[in-house]
Design a protein around this motif. Structure first.
Motif, short mmCIF file in Angstrom:
data_model
loop_
_atom_site.label_atom_id
_atom_site.label_comp_id
_atom_site.label_asym_id
_atom_site.label_seq_id
_atom_site.Cartn_x
_atom_site.Cartn_y
_atom_site.Cartn_z
N ASP A 1 0.85 -1.20 0.00
CA ASP A 1 0.00 0.00 0.00
C ASP A 1 0.88 1.24 0.00
O ASP A 1 1.80 1.35 0.78
CB ASP A 1 -0.94 0.04 1.21
CG ASP A 1 -2.19 0.88 0.91
OD1 ASP A 1 -2.04 2.07 0.63
OD2 ASP A 1 -3.29 0.31 0.95
N TYR B 1 -12.45 5.99 -14.35
CA TYR B 1 -12.53 4.80 -13.48
C TYR B 1 -13.28 3.66 -14.18
O TYR B 1 -12.83 2.50 -14.18
CB TYR B 1 -13.24 5.24 -12.20
CG TYR B 1 -13.41 4.19 -11.14
CD1 TYR B 1 -12.35 3.83 -10.31
CD2 TYR B 1 -14.65 3.60 -10.92
CE1 TYR B 1 -12.53 2.90 -9.30
CE2 TYR B 1 -14.84 2.68 -9.91
CZ TYR B 1 -13.78 2.32 -9.11
OH TYR B 1 -13.96 1.39 -8.10
N ASN C 1 -5.70 -4.80 -6.45
CA ASN C 1 -6.83 -4.16 -5.79
C ASN C 1 -6.62 -2.66 -5.53
O ASN C 1 -7.58 -1.93 -5.30
CB ASN C 1 -7.06 -4.91 -4.47
CG ASN C 1 -8.00 -4.21 -3.53
OD1 ASN C 1 -9.20 -4.29 -3.70
ND2 ASN C 1 -7.45 -3.48 -2.55
N THR D 1 -16.18 1.41 2.71
CA THR D 1 -14.79 1.84 2.87
C THR D 1 -14.80 3.36 2.75
O THR D 1 -15.85 3.97 2.47
CB THR D 1 -13.88 1.27 1.77
OG1 THR D 1 -14.25 1.87 0.51
CG2 THR D 1 -14.01 -0.25 1.65
N ARG D 2 -13.65 3.98 2.87
CA ARG D 2 -13.62 5.46 2.74
C ARG D 2 -14.04 5.87 1.33
O ARG D 2 -14.48 6.99 1.11
CB ARG D 2 -12.24 6.00 3.09
CG ARG D 2 -11.16 5.52 2.14
CD ARG D 2 -9.80 6.05 2.49
NE ARG D 2 -8.86 5.67 1.45
CZ ARG D 2 -7.66 6.18 1.30
NH1 ARG D 2 -7.22 7.09 2.15
NH2 ARG D 2 -6.88 5.79 0.32
N1 LIG Z 1 -15.59 -0.06 -1.83
C1 LIG Z 1 -16.38 -0.46 -2.85
O1 LIG Z 1 -17.62 -0.61 -2.71
C2 LIG Z 1 -15.78 -0.72 -4.20
C3 LIG Z 1 -16.65 -0.99 -5.26
C4 LIG Z 1 -16.11 -1.31 -6.51
C5 LIG Z 1 -14.73 -1.37 -6.65
N2 LIG Z 1 -13.91 -1.06 -5.60
C6 LIG Z 1 -12.46 -1.16 -5.81
O2 LIG Z 1 -11.90 -1.88 -4.74
C7 LIG Z 1 -10.54 -1.50 -4.56
C8 LIG Z 1 -10.29 -1.17 -3.09
O3 LIG Z 1 -11.06 -0.02 -2.77
P1 LIG Z 1 -11.50 0.35 -1.28
O4 LIG Z 1 -12.94 0.64 -1.35
O5 LIG Z 1 -10.99 -0.65 -0.33
O6 LIG Z 1 -10.76 1.75 -1.10
P2 LIG Z 1 -9.67 2.23 -0.02
O7 LIG Z 1 -9.39 3.65 -0.35
O8 LIG Z 1 -10.13 1.90 1.35
O9 LIG Z 1 -8.41 1.31 -0.32
C9 LIG Z 1 -7.63 1.45 -1.48
C10 LIG Z 1 -6.18 1.37 -1.08
O10 LIG Z 1 -5.36 1.41 -2.27
C11 LIG Z 1 -4.19 2.15 -1.97
N3 LIG Z 1 -3.59 2.67 -3.20
C12 LIG Z 1 -4.07 3.65 -4.01
N4 LIG Z 1 -3.22 3.86 -5.02
C13 LIG Z 1 -2.19 3.00 -4.87
C14 LIG Z 1 -1.01 2.74 -5.61
N5 LIG Z 1 -0.72 3.43 -6.73
N6 LIG Z 1 -0.17 1.77 -5.17
C15 LIG Z 1 -0.45 1.06 -4.05
N7 LIG Z 1 -1.54 1.29 -3.28
C16 LIG Z 1 -2.41 2.25 -3.71
C17 LIG Z 1 -4.70 3.26 -1.05
O11 LIG Z 1 -3.65 3.85 -0.29
C18 LIG Z 1 -5.73 2.53 -0.20
O12 LIG Z 1 -5.19 2.07 1.02
C19 LIG Z 1 -10.31 -0.34 -5.51
O13 LIG Z 1 -9.70 -0.81 -6.69
C20 LIG Z 1 -11.71 0.15 -5.81
O14 LIG Z 1 -11.77 0.82 -7.03
C21 LIG Z 1 -14.40 -0.74 -4.38
#
Ligand SMILES: NC(=O)c1ccc[n+]([C@@H]2O[C@H](COP(=O)([O-])OP(=O)(O)OC[C@H]3O[C@@H](n4cnc5c(N)ncnc54)[C@H](O)[C@@H]3O)[C@@H](O)[C@H]2O)c1
Length: 298
Positions: free
Chosen positions: A38, A164, A99, A198-199
């Protein structure tokens, strides 16, 4: 069969919080050693931090093995470093959960080029940056499991997310090709469409609903997809609030029109777009086979 990851090692990107953290913890709970990557940035992908350390500590506290990595998935070198770190420490790499991600939402007429590029670089190219380096390892081991975190935004669209949605749909194309390139080596590649509190979603989903959407309710699908017990490849699996399902790109049968004109297409439009009997296909060859079979039958 009991799902077990004993002896497996995993790389989970963006695993310092949110969904990635839940995936890392559940993989570790099932016996995998986990490289917790991360960059630790904010929700728009800016800044840095050491959030991976906390997840490593959580895994060690429950008796597991984990290492932190702070590279960005958006660089080719970052992908190389992650794979090398896992190989140097554990001598194998079985599981990749690609992810990591963030949001920069804007309607397309306001979207800055930088916001388009940064999102594609992280969500789509980020997966390539890791898989490009992991793939030779998978081939050598004749084993690999990959889950690409995609999104409903890419499957069906979400207003203000051109960057996105395009990146997330791009992961489906990446999966479709890599499932074929990996098949001979027992390397399975699947996409995940998660929904979790999540955030990233805290300001988008009503608070009451968020209470039912813990990321830990998504993680079991990832653990299963990453296990030797699962032989699925090329699937889009949706998971949220303990509800699980499958989405797919499907094709219907073709409608043949002699000497086609726009008027004739208009006349047959409802038939051309009818999805009754439509089905997913494994590869392009199957679509040709289906086409020629329908020709010889008619
Ligand atoms: N939360 C949802 O409902 C949801 C829905 C669809 C897709 N997603 C996808 O799930 C994944 C996780 O999202 P989340 O909701 O846990 O968000 P989150 O913000 O809680 O976690 C994402 C993490 O990725 C890290 N990150 C960002 N850019 C990075 C990089 N270049 N290298 C390494 N780490 C990096 C961030 O620091 C963060 O800790 C994402 O790809 C998001 O697009 C989430």
């Amino acid at each position: 069969m009991t799902v077990s990851l004993q002896g497996n090692t995993a790389l989970v990107t963006g695993a310092g919080r949110g969904l990635g953290r839940a995936f890392a913890l559940d993989l570790a709970r099932h016996g995998a050693k986990v490289l917790v990557n991360d960059i630790g940035g904010d929700v728009s992908g800016r800044g840095e931090g050491r959030v991976a350390d906390e997840v490593v500590r959580e895994i060690k506290d429950m008796g597991g093995d984990a290492l932190a990595n702070y590279d960005s998935v958006a660089t080719y070198e970052g992908g190389f470093n992650m794979v090398k770190q896992a190989m140097d420490a554990w001598g194998r790499l079985d599981i990749i959960c690609s992810n990591a991600g963030f949001l920069r939402d804007q309607a397309v007429h306001n979207m800055k080029e930088e916001d388009w590029r940064d999102i594609i670089d992280t969500h789509l190219t980020g997966a390539y940056n890791i898989l490009r380096h992991a793939w030779p390892v998978f081939r050598q081991q004749a084993y690999g499991r990959v889950v690409l975190t995609s999104s409903n935004s890419g499957f069906v669209g979400n207003f203000g997310q051109a960057n996105y949605g395009a990146a997330k749909a791009g992961l489906i194309g990446l999966m479709n090709v890599l499932k074929l390139e990996g098949a001979k080596y027992n390397v399975n590649v699947n996409c995940l469409g998660p929904g979790a509190a999540t955030r990233m979603t805290e300001n988008l989903v009503p608070e009451e609903r968020l209470k039912t959407m813990g990321p830990e309710l998504v993680a079991p699908a990832v653990t299963y997809l990453c296990s030797p017990q699962c032989d699925a490849s090329g699937m889009i699996i949706e998971a949220s609030s303990g509800d699980f399902g499958r989405a797919a790109i499907v094709r219907n049968g073709r409608v043949h029109i002699d000497d086609p004109t726009a008027d004739k297409v208009e006349a047959r439009w409802s038939q051309i777009t009818d999805l009754n009997g439509a089905q997913p296909y494994w590869n392009m060859q199957q679509t040709f086979d289906q086409y020629y079979a329908s020709k010889s039958a008619s």
